[in-house]
Structure formats: C-alpha cells, structure tokens
Design a protein around this motif. Structure first.
Motif, PDB file in Angstrom:
ATOM      1  N   ILE A  44       0.876  -1.176   0.000  1.00  0.00           N
ATOM      2  CA  ILE A  44       0.000   0.000   0.000  1.00  0.00           C
ATOM      3  C   ILE A  44       0.902   1.212   0.000  1.00  0.00           C
ATOM      4  CG2 ILE A  44      -1.698   1.284   1.339  1.00  0.00           C
ATOM      5  CD1 ILE A  44      -2.770  -1.462   2.273  1.00  0.00           C
ATOM      6  N   LYS A  45       0.666   2.099  -0.969  1.00  0.00           N
ATOM      7  CA  LYS A  45       1.528   3.258  -1.156  1.00  0.00           C
ATOM      8  C   LYS A  45       0.695   4.538  -1.211  1.00  0.00           C
ATOM      9  CE  LYS A  45       5.001   0.641  -3.720  1.00  0.00           C
ATOM     10  NZ  LYS A  45       6.126   0.799  -2.825  1.00  0.00           N
ATOM     11  N   MET A  46       1.330   5.643  -0.835  1.00  0.00           N
ATOM     12  CA  MET A  46       0.689   6.959  -0.833  1.00  0.00           C
ATOM     13  C   MET A  46       1.308   7.841  -1.905  1.00  0.00           C
ATOM     14  SD  MET A  46      -1.556   7.319   1.795  1.00  0.00           S
ATOM     15  CE  MET A  46      -1.553   9.084   2.079  1.00  0.00           C
ATOM     16  N   SER A  47       0.476   8.714  -2.459  1.00  0.00           N
ATOM     17  CA  SER A  47       0.957   9.720  -3.396  1.00  0.00           C
ATOM     18  C   SER A  47      -0.012  10.887  -3.371  1.00  0.00           C
ATOM     19  CB  SER A  47       1.064   9.149  -4.816  1.00  0.00           C
ATOM     20  OG  SER A  47       1.735  10.071  -5.663  1.00  0.00           O
ATOM     21  N   SER A  48       0.334  11.927  -4.099  1.00  0.00           N
ATOM     22  CA  SER A  48      -0.596  13.041  -4.283  1.00  0.00           C
ATOM     23  C   SER A  48      -0.850  13.186  -5.770  1.00  0.00           C
ATOM     24  CB  SER A  48      -0.029  14.337  -3.701  1.00  0.00           C
ATOM     25  OG  SER A  48       1.099  14.748  -4.424  1.00  0.00           O
ATOM     26  N   ALA A  49      -2.001  13.772  -6.089  1.00  0.00           N
ATOM     27  CA  ALA A  49      -2.365  13.929  -7.490  1.00  0.00           C
ATOM     28  C   ALA A  49      -3.228  15.177  -7.650  1.00  0.00           C
ATOM     29  CB  ALA A  49      -3.129  12.700  -7.979  1.00  0.00           C
ATOM     30  N   GLN A  50      -2.924  15.937  -8.687  1.00  0.00           N
ATOM     31  CA  GLN A  50      -3.690  17.146  -9.002  1.00  0.00           C
ATOM     32  C   GLN A  50      -4.864  16.753  -9.909  1.00  0.00           C
ATOM     33  OE1 GLN A  50      -0.723  19.760 -10.634  1.00  0.00           O
ATOM     34  NE2 GLN A  50       0.303  19.992  -8.676  1.00  0.00           N
ATOM     35  N   ILE A  51      -5.861  16.111  -9.308  1.00  0.00           N
ATOM     36  CA  ILE A  51      -6.979  15.545 -10.064  1.00  0.00           C
ATOM     37  C   ILE A  51      -8.321  16.053  -9.549  1.00  0.00           C
ATOM     38  CG2 ILE A  51      -5.752  13.470 -10.829  1.00  0.00           C
ATOM     39  CD1 ILE A  51      -6.962  12.003  -8.408  1.00  0.00           C
ATOM     40  N   THR A  52      -8.317  17.204  -8.908  1.00  0.00           N
ATOM     41  CA  THR A  52      -9.528  17.699  -8.258  1.00  0.00           C
ATOM     42  C   THR A  52     -10.571  18.230  -9.240  1.00  0.00           C
ATOM     43  OG1 THR A  52      -8.511  19.867  -7.940  1.00  0.00           O
ATOM     44  CG2 THR A  52      -8.296  18.272  -6.132  1.00  0.00           C
ATOM     45  N   LYS A  53     -10.206  18.528 -10.458  1.00  0.00           N
ATOM     46  CA  LYS A  53     -11.173  19.059 -11.435  1.00  0.00           C
ATOM     47  C   LYS A  53     -12.161  17.993 -11.904  1.00  0.00           C
ATOM     48  CE  LYS A  53      -9.690  23.315 -11.887  1.00  0.00           C
ATOM     49  NZ  LYS A  53     -10.459  24.490 -11.570  1.00  0.00           N
ATOM     50  N   HIS A  54     -11.696  16.776 -12.086  1.00  0.00           N
ATOM     51  CA  HIS A  54     -12.544  15.722 -12.641  1.00  0.00           C
ATOM     52  C   HIS A  54     -13.046  14.711 -11.613  1.00  0.00           C
ATOM     53  CE1 HIS A  54     -12.130  16.902 -16.777  1.00  0.00           C
ATOM     54  NE2 HIS A  54     -10.821  16.920 -16.678  1.00  0.00           N
ATOM     55  N   TYR A  55     -12.498  14.717 -10.391  1.00  0.00           N
ATOM     56  CA  TYR A  55     -12.823  13.665  -9.429  1.00  0.00           C
ATOM     57  C   TYR A  55     -13.102  14.254  -8.054  1.00  0.00           C
ATOM     58  CZ  TYR A  55     -10.403  11.085 -13.093  1.00  0.00           C
ATOM     59  OH  TYR A  55     -10.013  10.576 -14.309  1.00  0.00           O
ATOM     60  N   THR A  56     -14.062  13.646  -7.365  1.00  0.00           N
ATOM     61  CA  THR A  56     -14.264  13.928  -5.947  1.00  0.00           C
ATOM     62  C   THR A  56     -13.608  12.787  -5.169  1.00  0.00           C
ATOM     63  OG1 THR A  56     -16.329  12.678  -5.778  1.00  0.00           O
ATOM     64  CG2 THR A  56     -16.503  15.012  -6.420  1.00  0.00           C
ATOM     65  N   ILE A  57     -13.440  12.979  -3.901  1.00  0.00           N
ATOM     66  CA  ILE A  57     -12.881  11.916  -3.061  1.00  0.00           C
ATOM     67  C   ILE A  57     -13.753  10.665  -3.160  1.00  0.00           C
ATOM     68  CG2 ILE A  57     -12.511  11.232  -0.648  1.00  0.00           C
ATOM     69  CD1 ILE A  57     -11.411  14.086  -0.192  1.00  0.00           C
ATOM     70  N   GLU A  58     -15.054  10.848  -3.161  1.00  0.00           N
ATOM     71  CA  GLU A  58     -15.970   9.707  -3.239  1.00  0.00           C
ATOM     72  C   GLU A  58     -15.812   8.957  -4.566  1.00  0.00           C
ATOM     73  OE1 GLU A  58     -16.980  12.912  -2.426  1.00  0.00           O
ATOM     74  OE2 GLU A  58     -16.999  12.505  -0.273  1.00  0.00           O
ATOM     75  N   ASP A  59     -15.555   9.691  -5.673  1.00  0.00           N
ATOM     76  CA  ASP A  59     -15.347   9.071  -6.992  1.00  0.00           C
ATOM     77  C   ASP A  59     -14.118   8.168  -7.007  1.00  0.00           C
ATOM     78  OD1 ASP A  59     -17.452  10.481  -8.212  1.00  0.00           O
ATOM     79  OD2 ASP A  59     -16.121  12.082  -8.915  1.00  0.00           O
ATOM     80  N   LEU A  60     -13.131   8.500  -6.192  1.00  0.00           N
ATOM     81  CA  LEU A  60     -11.840   7.822  -6.263  1.00  0.00           C
ATOM     82  C   LEU A  60     -11.817   6.475  -5.543  1.00  0.00           C
ATOM     83  CD1 LEU A  60      -9.545  10.925  -5.719  1.00  0.00           C
ATOM     84  CD2 LEU A  60      -9.969   9.701  -7.875  1.00  0.00           C
ATOM     85  N   ILE A  61     -12.559   6.357  -4.460  1.00  0.00           N
ATOM     86  CA  ILE A  61     -12.504   5.140  -3.645  1.00  0.00           C
ATOM     87  C   ILE A  61     -12.963   3.940  -4.485  1.00  0.00           C
ATOM     88  CG2 ILE A  61     -13.258   3.999  -1.528  1.00  0.00           C
ATOM     89  CD1 ILE A  61     -11.557   6.637  -1.180  1.00  0.00           C
ATOM     90  N   GLY A  62     -12.105   2.910  -4.527  1.00  0.00           N
ATOM     91  CA  GLY A  62     -12.410   1.687  -5.266  1.00  0.00           C
ATOM     92  C   GLY A  62     -11.995   1.720  -6.727  1.00  0.00           C
ATOM     93  N   ARG A  63     -11.550   2.871  -7.218  1.00  0.00           N
ATOM     94  CA  ARG A  63     -11.141   2.999  -8.623  1.00  0.00           C
ATOM     95  C   ARG A  63      -9.746   2.411  -8.810  1.00  0.00           C
ATOM     96  NH1 ARG A  63     -12.632   6.655 -12.794  1.00  0.00           N
ATOM     97  NH2 ARG A  63     -14.095   7.595 -11.328  1.00  0.00           N
ATOM     98  N   GLN A  64      -9.566   1.638  -9.861  1.00  0.00           N
ATOM     99  CA  GLN A  64      -8.227   1.126 -10.189  1.00  0.00           C
ATOM    100  C   GLN A  64      -7.518   2.136 -11.083  1.00  0.00           C
ATOM    101  OE1 GLN A  64      -8.910  -3.048 -11.596  1.00  0.00           O
ATOM    102  NE2 GLN A  64      -7.524  -3.489  -9.893  1.00  0.00           N
ATOM    103  N   ILE A  65      -6.273   2.436 -10.721  1.00  0.00           N
ATOM    104  CA  ILE A  65      -5.465   3.386 -11.475  1.00  0.00           C
ATOM    105  C   ILE A  65      -4.131   2.734 -11.842  1.00  0.00           C
ATOM    106  CG2 ILE A  65      -6.546   5.383 -10.392  1.00  0.00           C
ATOM    107  CD1 ILE A  65      -3.915   5.675  -8.724  1.00  0.00           C
ATOM    108  N   VAL A  66      -3.386   3.420 -12.702  1.00  0.00           N
ATOM    109  CA  VAL A  66      -2.058   2.964 -13.108  1.00  0.00           C
ATOM    110  C   VAL A  66      -1.035   3.904 -12.484  1.00  0.00           C
ATOM    111  CG1 VAL A  66      -0.528   2.532 -15.059  1.00  0.00           C
ATOM    112  CG2 VAL A  66      -2.988   2.076 -15.284  1.00  0.00           C
ATOM    113  N   GLY A  67      -0.040   3.316 -11.821  1.00  0.00           N
ATOM    114  CA  GLY A  67       1.007   4.113 -11.198  1.00  0.00           C
ATOM    115  C   GLY A  67       2.384   3.541 -11.485  1.00  0.00           C
ATOM    116  N   VAL A  68       3.392   4.404 -11.413  1.00  0.00           N
ATOM    117  CA  VAL A  68       4.782   3.971 -11.517  1.00  0.00           C
ATOM    118  C   VAL A  68       5.260   3.745 -10.089  1.00  0.00           C
ATOM    119  CG1 VAL A  68       7.116   4.553 -12.279  1.00  0.00           C
ATOM    120  CG2 VAL A  68       5.137   5.316 -13.626  1.00  0.00           C
TER     121      VAL A  68
END
Length: 111
Positions: A44-68
């Motif tokens: 489990i890893k932490m990061s920050s992302a400038q994604i506030t225009k298209h997503y709310t916190i609620e939208d993000l939970i459970g979403r699969q993303i791609v990370g390096v």
C-alpha cells in the motif's frame, strides 16, 4: 522525441492499484488529493495527485489506477510520495487518470 529500447520500457514498473483512501491536500501549491493505493504484492503506497477538477474523493474510492511504483520516494512539501500517479491532460490541462477498462489483480504490470 527520443526513442527508447524495449529494455528501457521494461524498467518502468507501471502497475495497477486500487484507491482505498483519498484525502484533501490543502497544503499543496495546486489543488490536489492524497491517495492511498493498494498495489497487491507491492504494498500500500501513498501519493498526491492534481486531479480535483474531474474527481471527488468519493469518486476515487475503489477505482483502479495505473502508477509507476519504482521511482524513488519524493518529498512534496511535508508529504512523502511513494509512487507516481499517471494520467493525461485534457483540453484545459486538467488531469484525467490512467485506468483499466476491466478489473485486474492489484499489482498487475502494464505489458
């Protein structure tokens, strides 16, 4: 554009993870969230992302993303980022997350 070899590409660990928590990041210079992502065997890893225009916190939970996941940790203000969230800029420069079309196991590598 500089060309790279297949060996160069194989060095980049682009992995799928599921967002398990997201938080506001009011200390960020530009509006951002902190995200906690489960990358399976990679932890489990932490990061920050400038994604506030298209997503709310609620939208993000459970979403699969791609990370390096194989960059060194990076200090961002008082926060230590452990992976790079990937995405694409839309026509306004706002970030749209890189995701997968169907659910895959956390930690799966982009091939």
């Amino acid at each position: 554009m500089e060309e790279i070899t297949w060996n160069d590409f194989e060095k980049v660990e682009l992995r799928v993870g599921t967002i398990i928590e997201a938080f506001d990041y009011p200390e960020a210079r530009k509006p951002a969230y902190k995200v906690k992502v489960d990358f399976g065997d990679f932890g489990i890893k932490m990061s920050s992302a400038q994604i506030t225009k298209h997503y709310t916190i609620e939208d993000l939970i459970g979403r699969q993303i791609v990370g390096v996941v194989n960059f060194p940790k990076k200090q961002i203000g008082k926060f230590m980022s452990e992976f790079l969230v990937t995405g694409f800029a839309d026509e306004n420069g706002d970030i749209v997350l890189s995701t997968v079309e169907r659910k895959v196991p956390n930690g799966s590598k982009l091939i």
